[in-house]
Design a protein around this motif. Structure first.
Motif, short mmCIF file in Angstrom:
data_model
loop_
_atom_site.label_atom_id
_atom_site.label_comp_id
_atom_site.label_asym_id
_atom_site.label_seq_id
_atom_site.Cartn_x
_atom_site.Cartn_y
_atom_site.Cartn_z
N GLU A 1 -18.01 -3.43 -3.59
CA GLU A 1 -17.91 -2.13 -2.96
C GLU A 1 -17.14 -1.17 -3.86
O GLU A 1 -16.31 -1.56 -4.68
N ALA A 2 -17.40 0.11 -3.67
CA ALA A 2 -16.73 1.14 -4.47
C ALA A 2 -15.28 1.28 -4.05
O ALA A 2 -14.93 1.08 -2.88
N ILE A 3 -14.43 1.63 -5.01
CA ILE A 3 -13.00 1.82 -4.73
C ILE A 3 -12.81 3.17 -4.06
O ILE A 3 -13.20 4.21 -4.62
N PRO A 4 -12.23 3.20 -2.87
CA PRO A 4 -12.03 4.50 -2.20
C PRO A 4 -10.90 5.28 -2.85
O PRO A 4 -9.80 4.78 -3.04
N LEU A 5 -11.18 6.52 -3.20
CA LEU A 5 -10.18 7.39 -3.81
C LEU A 5 -9.94 8.58 -2.89
O LEU A 5 -10.89 9.21 -2.41
N THR B 1 -5.68 8.02 -6.94
CA THR B 1 -5.22 6.64 -6.82
C THR B 1 -5.53 6.13 -5.42
O THR B 1 -5.24 6.82 -4.44
N PRO B 2 -6.09 4.95 -5.30
CA PRO B 2 -6.34 4.38 -3.97
C PRO B 2 -5.03 4.22 -3.20
O PRO B 2 -3.99 3.91 -3.79
N THR B 3 -5.10 4.40 -1.91
CA THR B 3 -3.91 4.25 -1.07
C THR B 3 -3.76 2.84 -0.53
O THR B 3 -2.73 2.52 0.06
N CYS B 4 -4.75 1.97 -0.75
CA CYS B 4 -4.67 0.60 -0.27
C CYS B 4 -3.91 -0.26 -1.26
O CYS B 4 -3.57 0.17 -2.36
N SER C 1 0.85 -1.19 0.00
CA SER C 1 0.00 0.00 0.00
C SER C 1 0.88 1.24 0.00
O SER C 1 2.12 1.15 0.11
N GLN C 2 0.25 2.40 -0.12
CA GLN C 2 1.03 3.64 -0.14
C GLN C 2 1.76 3.85 1.18
O GLN C 2 2.92 4.27 1.20
N GLU C 3 1.11 3.54 2.27
CA GLU C 3 1.75 3.71 3.57
C GLU C 3 2.91 2.74 3.75
O GLU C 3 3.96 3.11 4.27
N GLN C 4 2.75 1.52 3.28
CA GLN C 4 3.81 0.53 3.42
C GLN C 4 4.97 0.83 2.47
O GLN C 4 6.13 0.51 2.77
#
Length: 436
Positions: free
Chosen positions: A383-387, A367-370, A298-301
């Motif tokens: 489910e919708a993709i969180p942006l 861009t999703p952060t997951c 993910s973006q955080e990782q």
């Protein structure tokens, strides 16, 4: 892909230190990247401190210009270099190659010149110099200098005609045959070595460009890692292919530590997209799927990871037919999440034009952060993709209705002949001011 992000003295080569020979050296600290010099105990303790303020520059495995940053040490079987002397000479630097080239010819000339002088000395030709009743082995050979010049004339087949061998000197005839044969071998070897070195396609690789950064963004509803390649020359690279490697240390389930482990990154091998028609710059894409090493990133990782992506572009030079290879690399800090490359191709009057001023430029995109695994799970659940919210730059907000790259391309393609304005793919100039 976990690793320690803060190291002391990471750039071991710049500090003049060699890589350690043992992992259990108490003065060396093993990391996920490489082995680094630990220094004092207080410096090592600072690794666990808050903030890790003493972080050094990361050591590259492959430099941006393609040079492999690996030095071979403690090579005891140096005789192996002599078994392949031709490749050894070709790999030498130019100053050493020219030195060897000069020494080989000079040595052979001096060696055979000494033998010609020795024959004349043993036959007594030097004592009868100028005696017209005496038939020497070589006419007009009256010293070592003249013997050296005759050796040069014989081996290079210059043939000035002043010094010539006579028919009453069998040892001279045998030496003439030996020098002619050995001289031809030396010429073939050295001239061939110089020709191969001159025609090496290393300089051709310098006109192959890689983008300064790689980006991660959505493409066809999937997270993808992308980087751009381009060719500055009009002569094309034939049968061009691209591949990528993930350089990352790992530890096996058995506890074995593998430094700088290489993992293949699929950039289209199964679909044929890795075979490039490199006429204009292309964006190479790696899809994050279950077989991708970035499946759970993910973006955080990503901000905590330590890795290096090495990209290799290979092909044949159209002019010479020789194989050319260009390399570059991207550290984890050079991989931008939520960015997309600015288009560089524009439609002009009767041709397409590439603007290399924006070759390295990127702009933000939602861009999703997951991770890709989490996106796949959301898609299965419907489910919708969180942006994340993306605040447009000030220059974009000044434009009432900014056009998409596709709209601008179609507008440029539909312009009538004689119009002054020529809109490019993505309006290159406007995108520069918007997203720089």
């Amino acid at each position: 892909m976990s690793g320690v992000k803060c190291h002391i003295g990471q750039d071991v080569e710049k500090q003049g230190s060699k890589l350690p020979k043992k992992w259990n050296d108490p003065n060396k600290i093993p990391t996920d990247r490489t082995m680094v010099v630990g220094g004092a105990a207080g410096a090592r303790d600072s690794l666990d401190g808050p903030g890790c303020q003493l972080k050094k520059r990361r050591q590259r495995y492959v430099e941006k210009d393609g040079k492999c940053n690996v030095h071979h040490g403690n090579v005891r079987e140096t005789y192996r270099y002599l078994t392949d002397i031709f490749t050894t000479l070709v790999d030498l630097k130019w100053r050493f190659n020219l030195l060897v080239f000069t020494l080989v010819y000079t040595t052979t000339w001096v060696f055979f010149g000494l033998i010609w002088w020795l024959i004349a000395y043993l036959r007594g030709d030097l004592d009868h110099a100028g005696d017209r009743d005496w038939t020497p082995c070589v006419d007009n050979l009256n010293g070592f200098v003249s013997a050296f010049l005759f050796s040069i004339e014989t081996e290079t087949t210059i043939g000035y005609g002043y010094r010539v061998i006579t028919e009453k000197c069998p040892e001279g005839i045998v030496l003439l045959l030996v020098q002619a044969i050995l001289g031809s071998i030396v010429n073939a070897f050295m001239v061939g070595c110089m020709f191969v070195k001159i025609s090496q396609p290393k300089k051709r690789a310098e006109t192959l460009m890689f983008s300064q950064n790689a980006v991660i963004s959505m493409r066809d509803n999937k997270l993808c890692l992308m980087f751009r390649v381009g060719d500055l020359r009009n002569s094309h690279i034939v049968e061009a292919s691209i591949r990528a490697k993930l350089i990352r240390s790992k530890q096996t389930k058995e506890g074995e530590f593998i430094p700088l482990n290489q993992t293949d990154i699929n950039v289209g091998f199964d679909t044929g997209d890795d075979r490039l028609f490199l006429v204009s710059p292309l964006i190479i894409c790696h899809e994050f799927n279950e077989s991708s090493p970035f499946w759970e990133i993910s973006q955080e990782q990503l901000a905590r990871e330590e890795f290096e992506i090495v990209v290799i572009l290979e092909g044949m030079v159209e002019a010479t037919g020789m194989t050319c290879q260009a390399r570059s690399s991207y550290l984890d800090s050079e991989v931008l999440w939520g960015e997309r490359f600015t288009p560089v191709l524009s439609l002009e009057e009767g041709f397409y034009e590439v603007d290399y001023d924006t070759f390295h430029h990127t702009y933000p995109t939602p861009t999703p952060t997951c991770s890709a695994r989490e996106l796949s799970e959301l898609a299965k659940k419907g489910e919708a993709i969180p942006l994340p919210p993306l605040s447009p730059p000030a220059s974009v907000s000044d434009t009432p209705n900014p056009q998409s790259p596709r709209d601008r391309w179609e507008e440029g393609a539909g312009q009538e002949e004689g119009e002054e304005e020529n809109v490019s793919n993505g309006d290159v100039k406007k995108m520069d001011t918007e997203y720089e």
